[in-house]
Design an enzyme around this catalytic site. Structure first.
Site, PDB file in Angstrom:
ATOM      1  N   ASP A   1       0.858  -1.182   0.000  1.00 26.33           N
ATOM      2  CA  ASP A   1       0.000   0.000   0.000  1.00 26.33           C
ATOM      3  C   ASP A   1       0.886   1.221   0.000  1.00 26.33           C
ATOM      4  O   ASP A   1       2.066   1.121   0.301  1.00 26.33           O
ATOM      5  CB  ASP A   1      -0.759   0.085   1.332  1.00 26.33           C
ATOM      6  CG  ASP A   1      -1.923  -0.847   1.400  1.00 26.33           C
ATOM      7  OD1 ASP A   1      -2.402  -1.233   0.346  1.00 26.33           O
ATOM      8  OD2 ASP A   1      -2.344  -1.177   2.525  1.00 26.33           O
TER       9      ASP A   1
ATOM     10  N   ASP B   1      -4.860  -3.199   5.197  1.00 27.89           N
ATOM     11  CA  ASP B   1      -5.357  -2.725   6.481  1.00 27.89           C
ATOM     12  C   ASP B   1      -6.869  -2.855   6.638  1.00 27.89           C
ATOM     13  O   ASP B   1      -7.379  -2.957   7.725  1.00 27.89           O
ATOM     14  CB  ASP B   1      -4.918  -1.274   6.735  1.00 27.89           C
ATOM     15  CG  ASP B   1      -5.162  -0.374   5.518  1.00 27.89           C
ATOM     16  OD1 ASP B   1      -5.936  -0.811   4.637  1.00 27.89           O
ATOM     17  OD2 ASP B   1      -4.603   0.719   5.453  1.00 27.89           O
TER      18      ASP B   1
ATOM     19  N   ASP C   1      -9.282  -6.174   2.470  1.00 29.87           N
ATOM     20  CA  ASP C   1      -7.943  -6.686   2.172  1.00 29.87           C
ATOM     21  C   ASP C   1      -7.794  -8.148   2.616  1.00 29.87           C
ATOM     22  O   ASP C   1      -6.830  -8.815   2.242  1.00 29.87           O
ATOM     23  CB  ASP C   1      -6.879  -5.848   2.898  1.00 29.87           C
ATOM     24  CG  ASP C   1      -6.701  -4.490   2.249  1.00 29.87           C
ATOM     25  OD1 ASP C   1      -6.753  -4.440   1.010  1.00 29.87           O
ATOM     26  OD2 ASP C   1      -6.509  -3.499   2.961  1.00 29.87           O
TER      27      ASP C   1
ATOM     28  N   THR D   1      30.363 -32.198  23.769  1.00 27.89           N
ATOM     29  CA  THR D   1      31.120 -31.080  23.211  1.00 27.89           C
ATOM     30  C   THR D   1      30.413 -30.362  22.071  1.00 27.89           C
ATOM     31  O   THR D   1      30.648 -29.184  21.859  1.00 27.89           O
ATOM     32  CB  THR D   1      32.493 -31.587  22.724  1.00 27.89           C
ATOM     33  OG1 THR D   1      32.292 -32.617  21.771  1.00 27.89           O
ATOM     34  CG2 THR D   1      33.309 -32.123  23.882  1.00 27.89           C
ATOM     35  N   ASP D   2      29.565 -31.044  21.315  1.00 31.38           N
ATOM     36  CA  ASP D   2      28.955 -30.429  20.121  1.00 31.38           C
ATOM     37  C   ASP D   2      27.760 -29.517  20.403  1.00 31.38           C
ATOM     38  O   ASP D   2      27.381 -28.705  19.572  1.00 31.38           O
ATOM     39  CB  ASP D   2      28.457 -31.529  19.158  1.00 31.38           C
ATOM     40  CG  ASP D   2      29.474 -31.768  18.049  1.00 31.38           C
ATOM     41  OD1 ASP D   2      30.557 -31.168  18.116  1.00 31.38           O
ATOM     42  OD2 ASP D   2      29.177 -32.553  17.131  1.00 31.38           O
TER      43      ASP D   2
HETATM   44  P1  ATP Z   1      -3.457   2.952  -0.012  1.00 31.20           P
HETATM   45  O1  ATP Z   1      -4.330   1.913  -0.603  1.00 31.20           O
HETATM   46  O2  ATP Z   1      -2.112   3.016  -0.596  1.00 31.20           O
HETATM   47  O3  ATP Z   1      -3.479   3.045   1.463  1.00 31.20           O
HETATM   48  P2  ATP Z   1      -5.223   5.200  -0.091  1.00 31.20           P
HETATM   49  O4  ATP Z   1      -5.286   5.301   1.367  1.00 31.20           O
HETATM   50  O5  ATP Z   1      -5.049   6.469  -0.855  1.00 31.20           O
HETATM   51  O6  ATP Z   1      -4.051   4.308  -0.586  1.00 31.20           O
HETATM   52  P3  ATP Z   1      -7.971   4.517  -0.138  1.00 31.20           P
HETATM   53  O7  ATP Z   1      -8.037   4.726   1.325  1.00 31.20           O
HETATM   54  O8  ATP Z   1      -8.663   3.376  -0.770  1.00 31.20           O
HETATM   55  O9  ATP Z   1      -6.485   4.428  -0.626  1.00 31.20           O
HETATM   56  O10 ATP Z   1      -8.464   5.879  -0.804  1.00 31.20           O
HETATM   57  C1  ATP Z   1      -8.729   5.961  -2.175  1.00 31.20           C
HETATM   58  C2  ATP Z   1      -9.172   7.366  -2.539  1.00 31.20           C
HETATM   59  O11 ATP Z   1     -10.378   7.687  -1.861  1.00 31.20           O
HETATM   60  C3  ATP Z   1      -8.187   8.467  -2.147  1.00 31.20           C
HETATM   61  O12 ATP Z   1      -7.261   8.721  -3.153  1.00 31.20           O
HETATM   62  C4  ATP Z   1      -9.086   9.670  -1.937  1.00 31.20           C
HETATM   63  O13 ATP Z   1      -9.333  10.319  -3.151  1.00 31.20           O
HETATM   64  C5  ATP Z   1     -10.376   9.043  -1.447  1.00 31.20           C
HETATM   65  N1  ATP Z   1     -10.444   9.080   0.009  1.00 31.20           N
HETATM   66  C6  ATP Z   1      -9.591   8.576   0.892  1.00 31.20           C
HETATM   67  N2  ATP Z   1      -9.982   8.757   2.160  1.00 31.20           N
HETATM   68  C7  ATP Z   1     -11.153   9.424   2.075  1.00 31.20           C
HETATM   69  C8  ATP Z   1     -12.086   9.912   3.043  1.00 31.20           C
HETATM   70  N3  ATP Z   1     -11.903   9.755   4.344  1.00 31.20           N
HETATM   71  N4  ATP Z   1     -13.184  10.543   2.584  1.00 31.20           N
HETATM   72  C9  ATP Z   1     -13.395  10.676   1.286  1.00 31.20           C
HETATM   73  N5  ATP Z   1     -12.566  10.252   0.334  1.00 31.20           N
HETATM   74  C10 ATP Z   1     -11.460   9.647   0.703  1.00 31.20           C
END
Ligand code: ATP
Length: 931
Positions: A337, A657, A661, A756-757
């Site tokens: 990630d 995470d 996943d 010994t070993d």
């Molecule tokens: P990685 O998978 O490497 O952790 P990431 O955290 O950017 O990357 P996601 O969390 O899936 O991946 O987020 C994907 C996209 O969704 C982001 O690029 C952003 O544009 C949007 N995004 C992320 N967090 C939020 C949020 N809390 N509210 C609204 N949009 C979000």
């Protein structure tokens, strides 16, 4: 809970209560319990913990070490020795068996304690509201009546009644076996025909949240929960033996059988060929069996793995199973990630953009010091409604909290997602008080963020009218996905209709930000018409997340983590590929991948989730042969990438995470979950958990994995090589038809194997990683630890050199005394001197061998000779044990040894040097050939 309700059927009735009544009955409130009340309840009810499963009684584990095939052979051998009037030998063999059993037991016990200790380093947490404030506490501190917050990916730690919920779905498979998530609501459930587990508004310990979020009041804790009542379900988590341990198990059995067969052959030959008395032949055969059986091998391997696991834990990688250590060493691809693992996940908003212009935002980190600036001047929100809305709405759509440094925390603490936390900071920089903003537009509902939609929406009842409406929904998320769903936009000049031209302008600006490695969120809103409001059915994402008004872009930076660049460089040297698989935008991902060195060429391909979906398996595999970054992928798609890589023969480690996943984490050879930001579900599915979420920790772990594998090889070589010089003397006796008396007695063989070993062999298990360990390509999973090469080098090369030196020592003793080899005394002082020399030569050769093994295939000049304290200790012990064996009268009688003179000693001292010198020559030629 029933303790507090004083009602027998508390939880049954609770399902039917309204939320207010639940609070009353639980003696709790919307601001949670007070800390005083919590303490009282904790004292009364105890911790929220399941009783430990009954473990196998320790004496049974102890006894097991004396009943393996190897041990039984030694018991029987000892008994027959005693019946054959060799009382001392019989007792010695039994003694060896007992020492060996205790040794195995102690090592296994230590190994299991080490893994137990690791389990304790992975505590479960819960988020509660107490005294009106949100806190993160250990799950075992929960009490009945606690107000708990749960969200997607959480492990539920107690039984509870929901009092508020948003699209909550729970996976109850641990209780019901049903793996499809079930929907839950906070509405009273009046159906009395339902069983406890069927109530829609009750959730249970041991289950996980698949999606949505909720608040619950704890009703039962610990053993009183549904899960506690069937606790044994989780408590049979027996540790699987690793492939390596299984291989060694099998090998020890095979070797024991070979030893017995060879022993039987020698017995026959001694009886019928040399015409020895049966009792003597038997003792002789016993010598062969004892020489071959690799006592102590298994526990040493287990210990070596367990110690590696402990070392990894210090380096922030918790390995859940010993077997993962071996697999780690073979990892050839890491799919990682981006956010938080390669980057810091410390977001700071740097720029704002609306169609009427661009703004800079100053300030660092989560401190609210900073301003919004345009053309070098501080910008006020007064008279700039569009900008005010952008900043206000971004904050209203955030769930995170930023806690200022206090006595306990030296820096800012973030509760929730950093991407949202920086929006709070932005609002503060613009002069908006967060509390007032919440009062200005209280939230009515939330459609939570999910990584497939890549956006989230909240609904608010606002104080002022926005575009003539008192209710609005606010949506934030990935710019492309948002802008395409907007029919108009608002900027400093007012409200306008969205055109294709404006849309492509938005996307262009987004790309510009992304090319500079910035993460971009778009903010939009939609005024809600009255009829939509009345109709709750219409408050769904299809309605709310379409026909919106575009407000602007918020661009934030997330710098790479320290040490990531170096770790990536290390991977490249070790021929490990890194593939970034991120939910973020392609250009942002590529820019960061270039910055930290994941992508080195100019023609790296960025494949988006949509493209990936359209690709055939064959195309995907072809693409995977080149430099590649996966962007905008949904977590589910990681599974496909992992599968394709595995089909290409790679050993894949993958990070994750979120709940989604889990399949990829399970499918990967090594699933790596994030310890800080990871959900409980991800942690449960993973093989390894990073306590610092840092990519470099994966690389450390791979290095450890490689070192362990090499170390096990080293001590196998060491243990096996002395088998040959232990067996060869008997062959001399046999093939000379007894003319040459037995050059090494059975008791002496025992003295080597278990005297010994032992400690030097253990010392090889804790050797630090070799210098060049991360400069070689990974080994293949199909590579066997005990391959022909290892067996040849141990038994033949080292074994034969040692045999020559040992037999040389034996013959030389006679020669120095008689001046020729015409006759051999078969007993008396001279014979004892000669066998002492055979024994001595093997012991001293092993000193050279331990150094040869440490250096493995490189020259001994590359290792620090005194660099391993366990081996240093082992060598000192080895030396003194040998002195005791030949100089103490008691041992002289027992082991048929005699004191040695000066030339004897000179011979013995030369042995390690000869072993080392010959091996240096071999290594020189082997390495020359390789280069
Ligand atoms: P990685 O998978 O490497 O952790 P990431 O955290 O950017 O990357 P996601 O969390 O899936 O991946 O987020 C994907 C996209 O969704 C982001 O690029 C952003 O544009 C949007 N995004 C992320 N967090 C939020 C949020 N809390 N509210 C609204 N949009 C979000």
């Amino acid at each position: 809970m029933s303790n507090h309700l004083n009602e027998e059927t508390a939880h049954l009735n609770l399902a039917a209560y309204s939320a207010d009544d639940v609070f009353k009955v639980a003696d709790s409130s919307i601001s949670g319990l007070s800390h005083d009340e919590v303490r009282k309840r904790q004292t009364k009810d105890g911790p929220n913990r399941l009783k430990e499963a009954e473990k196998e009684p320790i004496f049974l584990t102890f006894i097991k070490n004396f009943t393996s095939l190897m041990a039984v052979l030694l018991w029987v051998g000892g008994a027959v020795a005693i019946l054959s009037h060799s009382l001392e030998l019989g007792i010695a063999i039994w003694f060896v068996n007992i020492i060996n059993g205790i040794f195995s037991f102690v090592q296994e016990h230590r190994a299991s304690q080490a893994t137990e200790a690791l389990k304790k380093m992975l505590p479960a947490y819960a988020r509660v509201i107490r005294d009106g404030k949100e806190e993160k506490i250990l799950a075992e501190e929960l009490v009945a009546g606690d107000l708990v917050l749960i969200e997607e990916g959480d492990h539920i730690s107690a039984d509870g009644r929901l009092i508020f919920s948003t699209d909550l779905q729970v996976n109850q498979s641990a209780l019901t076996g049903e793996s499809n998530p079930v929907s839950k609501t906070s509405q009273p459930d009046l159906d009395t025909s339902k069983t406890d587990l069927e109530f829609d508004n009750m959730v249970f310990a041991g289950t996980t949240v698949s999606s949505g979020s909720a608040k619950m009041i704890v009703t039962e804790i610990g053993m009183a929960t549904q899960f506690g009542q069937i606790a044994h379900l989780t408590q049979n988590m027996a540790e699987d033996k690793s492939p390596l341990q299984k291989e060694l198990d099998r090998l020890t059995k095979q070797i024991s059988i070979i030893a017995v067969t060879v022993g039987a052959g020698f017995f026959m030959a001694a009886t019928f060929f040399v015409h020895e008395p049966i009792a003597k032949s038997f003792i002789f055969a016993l010598g062969m069996i004892v020489a071959f059986i690799p006592e102590g091998l298994l526990p040493t391997v287990t210990l070596s793995l367990a110690m590696a696991v402990q070392r990894m834990a210090f380096d922030h990688a918790l390995v859940k199973k010993l077997s993962s250590v071996e697999t780690l060493g073979a990892t050839s691809v890491i799919c990682s990630d981006k956010t938080g693992t390669l980057t810091q996940n410390e977001m700071t908003v740097n720029q704002l953009w609306q169609l009427s212009g661009k703004y800079e935002v100053t300030g660092l980190g989560y401190s609210s010091q900073g301003d919004i600036i345009k053309d070098g001047k501080r910008v006020s929100l007064v008279d700039n409604e569009a900008l005010e809305h952008l900043v206000r709405f971004a904050h209203l759509c955030s769930n995170a909290q930023v806690l200022a440094p206090d006595e306990e925390h030296t820096s800012y603490t973030i509760l929730g997602d950093p991407t949202e936390a920086c929006l709070n900071v932005l609002a503060e920089k613009a002069g908006i008080t967060l509390e007032n903003n919440h009062k200005w537009g209280p939230r009515l509902k939330e459609l939570p963020f999910d990584s497939i939609r890549k956006r989230m929406t909240t609904i608010h009842n606002i104080e002022d009218l926005v575009d003539g409406s008192q209710y609005i929904s606010i949506t934030k998320g990935a710019p492309k996905e948002i802008a395409e769903r907007c029919h108009s936009y608002k900027d400093q000049t007012g409200l306008h209709e969205m055109t294709d031209e404006k849309l492509s302008q938005i996307l262009q600006v987004n790309d510009d930000f992304a090319q500079n490695g910035l993460r971009v969120l778009a903010i939009a809103y939609r005024p809600l018409e009255k009829e939509n409001l009345q109709n709750q059915e219409k408050w769904n994402q299809d309605v709310l997340e379409n026909d919106m008004v575009f407000l602007g872009l918020v661009a934030m930076s997330d710098p790479p983590r320290e040490g990531v660049k170096e770790a990536i460089e290390k991977c490249h040297q070790a021929s490990i590929r890194i593939i970034m698989v991120t939910g973020d935008y392609g250009l942002t991902a590529l820019s960061i991948a270039k910055k930290i060195g994941i992508v080195t060429g100019d023609d790296a391909k960025v494949i988006s989730g949509l493209e990936l979906e359209a690709m055939s398996d064959a195309d995907l595999k072809e693409a995977l042969r080149h430099e590649i970054v996966f962007a905008r992928v949904a977590p589910e798609q990681k599974y496909r990438v992992v599968t394709a890589l595995q089909e290409l023969g790679e050993v894949v480690a993958v990070t994750g995470d979120g709940v989604n996943d889990a399949p990829a984490l399970k499918k990967a050879n090594i699933g790596v979950a994030m310890g800080i930001t990871g959900t409980d579900v991800a942690k449960e599915s993973a093989d390894m958990i990073l306590t610092d979420d840092h990519f470099a920790s994966i690389v450390h772990a791979v290095e450890e994995g490689r070192a362990v594998y090499h170390n096990i090889k080293k001590f196998l070589t060491y243990i096996f090589n002395s088998n040959t010089p232990e067996a060869v003397p008997s062959a001399f006796f046999l093939f000379s038809r007894g003319f040459i008396p037995l050059p090494l007695t059975v008791m002496q063989i025992l003295a080597i194997d278990l005297g010994t070993d032992m400690i030097p062999a253990l010392g090889l298990g804790v050797e630090p990683p070799e210098k060049g360990v991360m400069k070689r390509p990974p080994r293949k999973l199909t590579d066997r630890l005990l391959n022909r090469q290892l067996l040849l080098i141990a038994f033949v090369w080292y074994g034969l050199i040692e045999s020559v030196l040992a037999m040389g020592a034996f013959f030389l003793t006679y020669f120095m005394h008689n001046g020729n080899l015409a006759s051999f005394a078969a007993s008396g002082q001279l014979y004892q001197e000669a066998t002492s020399m055979t024994l001595g030569a093997i012991v001293f050769c092993q000193i050279g061998m331990v150094m040869n093994s440490r250096a493995a295939n490189q020259s001994i000049r590359n290792i620090k000779i005194l660099g391993n304290s366990v081996i240093n200790l082992g060598l000192i012990v080895e030396f003194f044990v040998f002195l005791a064996l030949i100089y103490l009268p008691f041992f002289q009688n027992l082991f048929h040894t005699a004191s040695l003179g000066i030339w004897h000693w000179l011979y013995l001292f030369s042995c390690p040097f000869i072993m080392i010198a010959l091996d240096e020559i071999r290594k020189y030629f082997v390495n020359k050939k390789k280069n």
